[in-house]
Design a protein around this motif. Structure first.
Motif, PDB file in Angstrom:
ATOM      1  N   GLU A 286       6.334  11.493 -12.012  1.00 41.64           N
ATOM      2  CA  GLU A 286       5.280  10.998 -11.122  1.00 41.64           C
ATOM      3  C   GLU A 286       5.747   9.905 -10.176  1.00 41.64           C
ATOM      4  O   GLU A 286       5.183   9.720  -9.103  1.00 41.64           O
ATOM      5  CB  GLU A 286       4.135  10.426 -11.966  1.00 41.64           C
ATOM      6  CG  GLU A 286       3.240  11.472 -12.589  1.00 41.64           C
ATOM      7  CD  GLU A 286       2.102  10.810 -13.351  1.00 41.64           C
ATOM      8  OE1 GLU A 286       1.160  10.323 -12.715  1.00 41.64           O
ATOM      9  OE2 GLU A 286       2.171  10.761 -14.591  1.00 41.64           O
ATOM     10  N   VAL A 287       6.734   9.128 -10.620  1.00 45.58           N
ATOM     11  CA  VAL A 287       7.154   7.995  -9.798  1.00 45.58           C
ATOM     12  C   VAL A 287       8.018   8.496  -8.648  1.00 45.58           C
ATOM     13  O   VAL A 287       8.998   9.213  -8.857  1.00 45.58           O
ATOM     14  CB  VAL A 287       7.908   6.951 -10.642  1.00 45.58           C
ATOM     15  CG1 VAL A 287       8.414   5.813  -9.757  1.00 45.58           C
ATOM     16  CG2 VAL A 287       7.002   6.419 -11.743  1.00 45.58           C
ATOM     17  N   LEU A 288       7.636   8.127  -7.424  1.00 48.58           N
ATOM     18  CA  LEU A 288       8.322   8.621  -6.237  1.00 48.58           C
ATOM     19  C   LEU A 288       8.971   7.485  -5.463  1.00 48.58           C
ATOM     20  O   LEU A 288       8.464   6.356  -5.453  1.00 48.58           O
ATOM     21  CB  LEU A 288       7.324   9.317  -5.295  1.00 48.58           C
ATOM     22  CG  LEU A 288       6.471  10.455  -5.833  1.00 48.58           C
ATOM     23  CD1 LEU A 288       5.621  11.027  -4.703  1.00 48.58           C
ATOM     24  CD2 LEU A 288       7.340  11.542  -6.449  1.00 48.58           C
ATOM     25  N   LEU A 289      10.059   7.833  -4.792  1.00 46.55           N
ATOM     26  CA  LEU A 289      10.602   6.974  -3.747  1.00 46.55           C
ATOM     27  C   LEU A 289      10.046   7.555  -2.461  1.00 46.55           C
ATOM     28  O   LEU A 289      10.510   8.576  -1.981  1.00 46.55           O
ATOM     29  CB  LEU A 289      12.124   7.060  -3.733  1.00 46.55           C
ATOM     30  CG  LEU A 289      12.824   6.637  -5.014  1.00 46.55           C
ATOM     31  CD1 LEU A 289      14.267   7.092  -4.999  1.00 46.55           C
ATOM     32  CD2 LEU A 289      12.765   5.126  -5.147  1.00 46.55           C
ATOM     33  N   ALA A 290       9.022   6.911  -1.921  1.00 48.83           N
ATOM     34  CA  ALA A 290       8.292   7.524  -0.808  1.00 48.83           C
ATOM     35  C   ALA A 290       8.735   6.933   0.520  1.00 48.83           C
ATOM     36  O   ALA A 290       8.953   5.738   0.640  1.00 48.83           O
ATOM     37  CB  ALA A 290       6.796   7.326  -0.989  1.00 48.83           C
ATOM     38  N   TYR A 291       8.868   7.832   1.487  1.00 46.55           N
ATOM     39  CA  TYR A 291       9.085   7.384   2.865  1.00 46.55           C
ATOM     40  C   TYR A 291       7.952   7.862   3.766  1.00 46.55           C
ATOM     41  O   TYR A 291       7.712   7.312   4.810  1.00 46.55           O
ATOM     42  CB  TYR A 291      10.442   7.863   3.391  1.00 46.55           C
ATOM     43  CG  TYR A 291      10.772   9.310   3.051  1.00 46.55           C
ATOM     44  CD1 TYR A 291      10.214  10.359   3.778  1.00 46.55           C
ATOM     45  CD2 TYR A 291      11.622   9.617   1.983  1.00 46.55           C
ATOM     46  CE1 TYR A 291      10.495  11.682   3.453  1.00 46.55           C
ATOM     47  CE2 TYR A 291      11.902  10.942   1.665  1.00 46.55           C
ATOM     48  CZ  TYR A 291      11.339  11.970   2.391  1.00 46.55           C
ATOM     49  OH  TYR A 291      11.607  13.272   2.065  1.00 46.55           O
ATOM     50  N   GLY A 292       7.237   8.921   3.318  1.00 41.10           N
ATOM     51  CA  GLY A 292       6.164   9.470   4.140  1.00 41.10           C
ATOM     52  C   GLY A 292       4.800   9.008   3.670  1.00 41.10           C
ATOM     53  O   GLY A 292       4.574   8.823   2.467  1.00 41.10           O
ATOM     54  N   GLN A 293       3.905   8.804   4.612  1.00 40.85           N
ATOM     55  CA  GLN A 293       2.537   8.414   4.290  1.00 40.85           C
ATOM     56  C   GLN A 293       1.612   9.100   5.284  1.00 40.85           C
ATOM     57  O   GLN A 293       1.716   8.847   6.492  1.00 40.85           O
ATOM     58  CB  GLN A 293       2.399   6.895   4.384  1.00 40.85           C
ATOM     59  CG  GLN A 293       1.019   6.363   4.051  1.00 40.85           C
ATOM     60  CD  GLN A 293       0.954   4.831   4.210  1.00 40.85           C
ATOM     61  OE1 GLN A 293       1.959   4.172   4.359  1.00 40.85           O
ATOM     62  NE2 GLN A 293      -0.245   4.296   4.178  1.00 40.85           N
ATOM     63  N   ASN A 294       0.775   9.974   4.789  1.00 36.03           N
ATOM     64  CA  ASN A 294      -0.185  10.682   5.639  1.00 36.03           C
ATOM     65  C   ASN A 294       0.488  11.389   6.804  1.00 36.03           C
ATOM     66  O   ASN A 294       0.041  11.308   7.957  1.00 36.03           O
ATOM     67  CB  ASN A 294      -1.274   9.726   6.147  1.00 36.03           C
ATOM     68  CG  ASN A 294      -2.086   9.155   5.001  1.00 36.03           C
ATOM     69  OD1 ASN A 294      -2.209   9.789   3.951  1.00 36.03           O
ATOM     70  ND2 ASN A 294      -2.610   7.963   5.176  1.00 36.03           N
ATOM     71  N   GLY A 295       1.602  12.051   6.525  1.00 36.46           N
ATOM     72  CA  GLY A 295       2.218  12.896   7.532  1.00 36.46           C
ATOM     73  C   GLY A 295       3.197  12.208   8.451  1.00 36.46           C
ATOM     74  O   GLY A 295       3.921  12.865   9.197  1.00 36.46           O
TER      75      GLY A 295
END
Lengths: 354, 449
Positions: free
Chosen positions: B251-260
């Protein structure tokens, strides 16, 4: 190239592809060099893993503090101007027991850093990584040792001359005023083995229980608290904070109401709240002394003094000591003249709410 | 037959700027008869010509908004790409992030709240996502940003943003709530609107890579390494201890994107940790380093702050999960119902333990409840939107919502919460929120035990 596989072979290949997924990310990422790890791996754990060598004491720390920290945190870490006070509210007895009593009896309304922090490593780690606020990561390990020693000395945890270093910091941990003030036994860390087996949490068991009731769930509705009038005005015109059209609009806080908050009468009404917001009530009660005198005593003292208003405005702004005792009152340079006048008037009136 | 402007229960009113001080006073006093007057003069003002005004005042043939074609029906509009990055309508300008005066001493270590009172559905527009920084925010050059993984790993590794964008991405919708959301209200009502009571809450679709995949690349020792430290690249280099179990779950993500699009700088551009169900402070922004370890770290934001003070003076440390909570976002504090009649009550529910199972709504302060409609999608650890019909009879009412999550946990009342945790905790206040509607249609924040 992909040709023709036996069914079984394909299944095996797919299975393999799944289990070995990580290994197949060819060409992505690289090994970190030791120098790179050293440059960034700055954390210090409660067991002091990660603590670099060095030494310092409170005497050196006081000098550094005055030069690099006092403008925001106050000379004694007491300032409430930029951030909440760092020091105060701990006693000799707390150092013995490892539990800050004021947290239980609520006798000190504003909880300082030293009242809460259980682990001395936390102070070292944070000052090293983040302070001074506007110049983080500029301090050497020796400087951090001295600054930590200075804060601990203010709280009576170490003597002025005490040398803080990689070894002695372990003794200091045994004197941290709130070292026994934490529990890991709660439901908000649902992962891992839980406290009983050396981890955190109770496995996620909630501490508060409600049930789904649909009809006649209680006899009467008890309103325990309502929005205080000053809070309506304090947040600006709510009509402008909602969609300006539609079935439901925001409540217009008329310019008059907002202005009233700054008239003499309106101000008087709101001064107790302002005093709370500005942290005055952390040190002053209306009827009882805390660190500073009770406002009703201040009012009595100056009731016949003609320039009481100007005097108190200046005193609140600039701080100072000697009138009520040795402990200084911190300066409040960020208060506007309006706020200063309102607060001083209010104190002169004995801190009355209306 | 009723006239177009005289339907009973009509909820149409003059725009705010047609209300003079006297009329505003009248709203406050609870007199609604002025509304008609205000509306009539508003129609007059809206009418393009004197003829229309006369029409509205004498024998109305219809709505001037229909009878007098507006400018936009009769002129040429703007060309494409007039605004390279689109902006909301000028009429929506009130719905922005705002600070609560006096909450903090300085704006670089402070909070800006999301305007929940005017939002729909479950996704928070990125520009309205709440903000909480400890040492200000930066707009980081992604070509110079690095992620390091070290600690109990076979090979400490470094990743560039290019590396991370090459890895297989996942996209997931999750809520993020600050552990201190509603914290000002533990002891008593303190703030007027849902923006300030609950606005440290947002929900986005995040795109990024699973942290577990990277840990495996580094040969992490997941037997000994049951904790993880996440560290930011900003001045505060904020650090938090994360449970390895959640990482292992994928479940834990390294996120770079947010709402497209890419994350916004205020939300951690170019890389942040996403820890579903856990309080926002753990979603470390501008993430520069992840360390695998065998003990928690006791960092400043888990040894001095984000610790929950109990009545006996003991703090609960490492409280991380956000328990089930819901709030009615409209009608809500600081709003005014313009007339009696039908309203849609709408709100949000969420739980760090999984999906929302049901939401019940009361309009009598919690004596009787009715189940609300849950809108889809209903996702694990995401906001869920609920709606329910309500016909307001003009009498005082107290609106409440109460949610239940898939673990069976029921959102508690203030009385129940305080009986266990007292009033000084600051963090993790998930009590049932009450909005009082008075006879004038004014909605205000109250607490019901």
């Amino acid at each position: 190239m992909f040709k023709c596989y036996e069914k079984a072979a394909l299944v095996v290949a797919l299975l393999f592809a799944q289990t070995a997924m990580a290994a197949s990310f060819e060409g992505i990422g690289r090994a970190a060099t030791p120098a790179e790890v050293q440059a960034w791996d700055i954390d210090v754990r409660p067991d002091f893993v990660g603590l670099p060598p060095g030494k310092g004491n409170a005497v050196l720390g006081a000098e550094l503090w005055e030069a690099k920290c006092a403008m925001c945190h106050g000379t004694f870490g007491e300032s409430n101007e930029i951030f909440t006070p760092l020091v105060g509210g701990t006693t000799e007895e707390d150092i013995r027991t490892g539990r800050v009593k004021a947290l239980a009896d609520g006798s000190v309304p504003q909880r300082t850093t030293l009242m809460k922090v259980p682990t001395v490593s936390t102070l070292w780690d944070f000052i090293h990584r983040a302070m001074p606020w506007t110049e983080p990561k500029s301090l050497t390990p020796d400087q951090v040792y001295s600054l930590v020693a200075y804060l601990l000395n203010l709280a009576g945890v170490v003597e002025e001359e005490f040398q803080l270093d990689q070894d002695s910091i372990r003794q200091v941990q045994e004197r941290m005023p709130n070292r026994n003030g934490m529990t890991w036994k709660h439901g908000l860390w649902p992962w891992g083995p839980g406290v009983t087996q050396g981890g955190i949490g109770n496995g996620g068991i909630p501490d508060v229980k409600n049930v789904v009731c649909m009809k006649d769930c209680k006899k009467e509705v008890q309103i325990a608290s309502r929005l205080p009038e000053y809070a309506w005005d304090a947040h600006g015109n709510l009509a402008e904070q909602n969609r300006s059209w539609g079935p439901i609009l925001g409540k217009p806080i008329s310019a008059a109401a907002q202005a009233e908050a700054s008239t003499a009468a309106g101000r008087q009404k709101n001064m107790l709240e302002l005093a709370k917001l500005k942290g005055c009530t952390a040190c002053h009660g209306v009827d009882h002394a805390i660190v500073g005198p009770a406002y009703k005593d201040v009012a009595a003292k100056y009731k016949d003094r003609p320039d009481a208003l100007a005097y108190l405005m200046a005193k609140i702004k600039n701080g100072g000591s000697g009138v009520w005792g040795e402990v200084p009152m911190p300066p409040h340079p960020a208060l506007s003249d309006d706020e200063l006048e309102g607060l001083a008037q209010w104190v002169i009136s004995g801190g009355k709410v209306q | 037959m009723t006239e177009w402007n005289e339907r009973p229960g009509r909820i149409r009113r003059a725009p705010e700027n047609f209300l003079g001080p006297a009329e505003i006073e009248a709203v406050k006093q609870g007199r609604r008869d002025f509304l008609r007057k205000a509306f009539l003069s508003a129609s007059a003002a809206l009418g393009a010509g004197a003829g229309a005004a006369a029409l509205a005042q004498t024998a109305p043939a219809g709505d001037p908004a229909i009878l007098n074609l507006p400018e936009w029906s009769k002129t040429l509009g703007m060309p494409v790409a007039t605004r390279g990055y689109g902006m909301p309508s000028q009429y929506e300008a009130g719905l922005i992030r705002r600070q609560s005066p006096g909450l903090t001493q300085t704006a670089a270590s402070s909070v800006a709240f999301t305007p929940l009172q005017g939002m729909f559905g479950i996704i928070t527009p990125s520009g309205l996502h709440f903000e909480r920084h400890h040492q200000g925010w930066h707009d980081i050059d992604p070509s110079k940003h690095r992620l390091m993984i070290n600690g109990l790993v076979r090979t400490p590794m470094v990743f560039t943003m290019e590396d991370l964008l090459r890895l297989p991405p996942v996209s997931r919708i999750h809520f993020i709530e600050c552990g201190a959301n509603t914290g000002m209200e533990w002891g008593n009502v303190a703030v007027p609107t849902v923006q300030y009571t609950h606005g440290m809450l947002s929900c986005s679709e995040y795109t990024g890579v699973r942290l577990i995949d990277l840990l495996e690349m580094c040969g992490a020792d997941l037997k000994k390494g049951r904790y993880l430290l996440a560290e930011g690249a900003d001045g505060s280099s904020l650090t938090r201890t994360i449970p390895m179990e959640l990482v292992e779950s994928g479940e834990v993500l390294l996120a770079y994107g947010q709402n497209g699009e890419m994350l916004r700088p205020e939300n951690g551009y170019p890389l942040r940790l996403v820890v579903p169900g856990v309080q926002g402070v753990s979603w470390v922004k501008w993430l520069r380093r992840v360390e695998v370890g065998d003990k928690p770290w006791g960092t400043k934001d888990e040894a001095v702050h984000y610790i929950d003070l109990m009545p006996d003076g003991i703090h609960r440390q490492y409280t991380s999960l956000q328990e089930a909570k819901s709030v009615i976002t409209s009608p809500s504090g600081g709003q005014i119902l313009l007339d009696k009649g039908y309203y849609n009550i709408t709100g949000l529910a969420w739980s760090g333990r999984g999906k929302i199972k049901r939401v019940d709504v009361s309009t009598d302060g919690g004596i009787n409840w009715r189940p609300a409609r849950l809108e889809t999608p209903i996702l694990s650890k995401a906001l869920t939107r609920f709606n329910i019909d309500w016909v307001w009879d003009g009498k005082p009412a107290i609106l409440q919502s109460r949610c239940v999550d898939e673990s069976g946990y029921v959102q508690p009342t203030y009385g129940q919460l305080r009986a266990v945790r007292g009033t000084r905790s600051i963090y993790h206040n998930n009590a049932i929120q009450s909005w009082l509607v008075n006879e004038a249609g004014e909605v205000s924040n109250v607490q019901v035990l």
